[in-house]
Design a protein around this motif. Structure first.
Motif, PDB file in Angstrom:
ATOM      1  N   PRO A  30      12.849  -3.853 -13.649  1.00 17.75           N
ATOM      2  CA  PRO A  30      12.385  -3.194 -14.874  1.00 17.75           C
ATOM      3  C   PRO A  30      12.388  -4.183 -16.038  1.00 17.75           C
ATOM      4  CG  PRO A  30      14.145  -1.932 -13.842  1.00 17.75           C
ATOM      5  CD  PRO A  30      14.063  -3.237 -13.122  1.00 17.75           C
ATOM      6  N   TRP A  79       5.046   2.502 -13.953  1.00 15.11           N
ATOM      7  CA  TRP A  79       4.355   2.721 -15.219  1.00 15.11           C
ATOM      8  C   TRP A  79       2.866   2.339 -15.154  1.00 15.11           C
ATOM      9  CZ3 TRP A  79       1.831  -0.128 -18.969  1.00 15.11           C
ATOM     10  CH2 TRP A  79       1.678   0.481 -20.216  1.00 15.11           C
ATOM     11  N   ASP A 104       8.682  -1.480 -25.316  1.00 11.92           N
ATOM     12  CA  ASP A 104       8.311  -0.286 -26.062  1.00 11.92           C
ATOM     13  C   ASP A 104       7.063   0.261 -25.362  1.00 11.92           C
ATOM     14  OD1 ASP A 104       7.001   1.481 -27.877  1.00 11.92           O
ATOM     15  OD2 ASP A 104       7.978   0.507 -29.582  1.00 11.92           O
ATOM     16  N   PRO A 105       7.184   1.361 -24.615  1.00 13.24           N
ATOM     17  CA  PRO A 105       6.037   1.849 -23.832  1.00 13.24           C
ATOM     18  C   PRO A 105       4.794   2.127 -24.665  1.00 13.24           C
ATOM     19  CG  PRO A 105       8.028   3.013 -23.200  1.00 13.24           C
ATOM     20  CD  PRO A 105       8.365   2.189 -24.407  1.00 13.24           C
ATOM     21  N   GLN A 127      10.823   0.534 -30.002  1.00 10.41           N
ATOM     22  CA  GLN A 127      11.636   1.519 -29.290  1.00 10.41           C
ATOM     23  C   GLN A 127      11.737   1.076 -27.835  1.00 10.41           C
ATOM     24  OE1 GLN A 127      13.108   3.993 -31.017  1.00 10.41           O
ATOM     25  NE2 GLN A 127      12.137   3.086 -32.806  1.00 10.41           N
ATOM     26  N   ARG A 128      12.580   0.091 -27.591  1.00  7.74           N
ATOM     27  CA  ARG A 128      12.684  -0.487 -26.251  1.00  7.74           C
ATOM     28  C   ARG A 128      13.362   0.457 -25.279  1.00  7.74           C
ATOM     29  NH1 ARG A 128      14.366  -6.323 -28.298  1.00  7.74           N
ATOM     30  NH2 ARG A 128      12.294  -7.043 -28.823  1.00  7.74           N
ATOM     31  N   GLU A 129      12.785   0.485 -24.075  1.00  7.98           N
ATOM     32  CA  GLU A 129      13.324   1.250 -22.955  1.00  7.98           C
ATOM     33  C   GLU A 129      13.212   0.387 -21.708  1.00  7.98           C
ATOM     34  OE1 GLU A 129      11.014   4.775 -22.340  1.00  7.98           O
ATOM     35  OE2 GLU A 129      11.020   5.305 -24.454  1.00  7.98           O
ATOM     36  N   ARG A 130      13.918   0.795 -20.676  1.00  8.34           N
ATOM     37  CA  ARG A 130      13.727   0.146 -19.371  1.00  8.34           C
ATOM     38  C   ARG A 130      12.459   0.738 -18.770  1.00  8.34           C
ATOM     39  NH1 ARG A 130      17.982  -2.300 -16.520  1.00  8.34           N
ATOM     40  NH2 ARG A 130      17.219  -1.346 -14.615  1.00  8.34           N
ATOM     41  N   VAL A 131      11.511  -0.125 -18.480  1.00  7.24           N
ATOM     42  CA  VAL A 131      10.228   0.320 -17.936  1.00  7.24           C
ATOM     43  C   VAL A 131      10.024  -0.341 -16.571  1.00  7.24           C
ATOM     44  CG1 VAL A 131       7.722   0.327 -18.282  1.00  7.24           C
ATOM     45  CG2 VAL A 131       9.247   0.586 -20.258  1.00  7.24           C
ATOM     46  N   SER A 132       9.822   0.483 -15.563  1.00  7.59           N
ATOM     47  CA  SER A 132       9.475  -0.018 -14.238  1.00  7.59           C
ATOM     48  C   SER A 132       7.959  -0.167 -14.195  1.00  7.59           C
ATOM     49  CB  SER A 132       9.931   0.962 -13.155  1.00  7.59           C
ATOM     50  OG  SER A 132       9.327   0.622 -11.923  1.00  7.59           O
ATOM     51  N   ALA A 145      12.437  -4.560 -20.454  1.00 10.98           N
ATOM     52  CA  ALA A 145      12.770  -3.887 -21.708  1.00 10.98           C
ATOM     53  C   ALA A 145      11.524  -3.932 -22.573  1.00 10.98           C
ATOM     54  CB  ALA A 145      13.937  -4.581 -22.399  1.00 10.98           C
TER      55      ALA A 145
END
Length: 91
Positions: free
Chosen positions: A55, A28, A59-60, A19-24, A57
């Motif tokens: 950021p 984070w 999956d947190p 579940q990829r998201e843009r993560v800073s 990409a």
């Protein structure tokens, strides 16, 4: 451990969906350390992040599991009075 083995099996068969998201990471990582201070010796952790880190990409959930495992091992297998450096850089 069973969850890890199940995930590896799903990864190898192509059934694992990230579940990829843009993560800073600059936002984070400090939050991750605060949330895990019960299991991590956060006073030993040293974040070293450049100010222009973009950021990623990711999956947190999976990122958290991986980093928690790596940092837990680092604190178990290093002398207790040494810092643990967490570095990121643009590549």
């Amino acid at each position: 451990m069973i969850d890890d083995l199940t995930e590896v099996t799903h990864l190898e068969t192509g059934e694992l969906r990230l579940q990829r998201e843009r993560v800073s990471l600059a936002d984070w990582l400090p939050q991750f350390l605060r949330q895990n201070q019960a299991v991590l010796a956060i006073q030993r952790m040293r974040l070293e992040l450049p100010p222009d880190l973009p950021p990623v990409a990711a999956d947190p959930f999976r990122l958290e599991r991986i980093l928690l495992n790596l940092l837990d091992n680092a604190q178990k297998y290093s002398p207790p009075d040494t810092p643990i450096h967490i570095r990121a850089h643009r590549q």
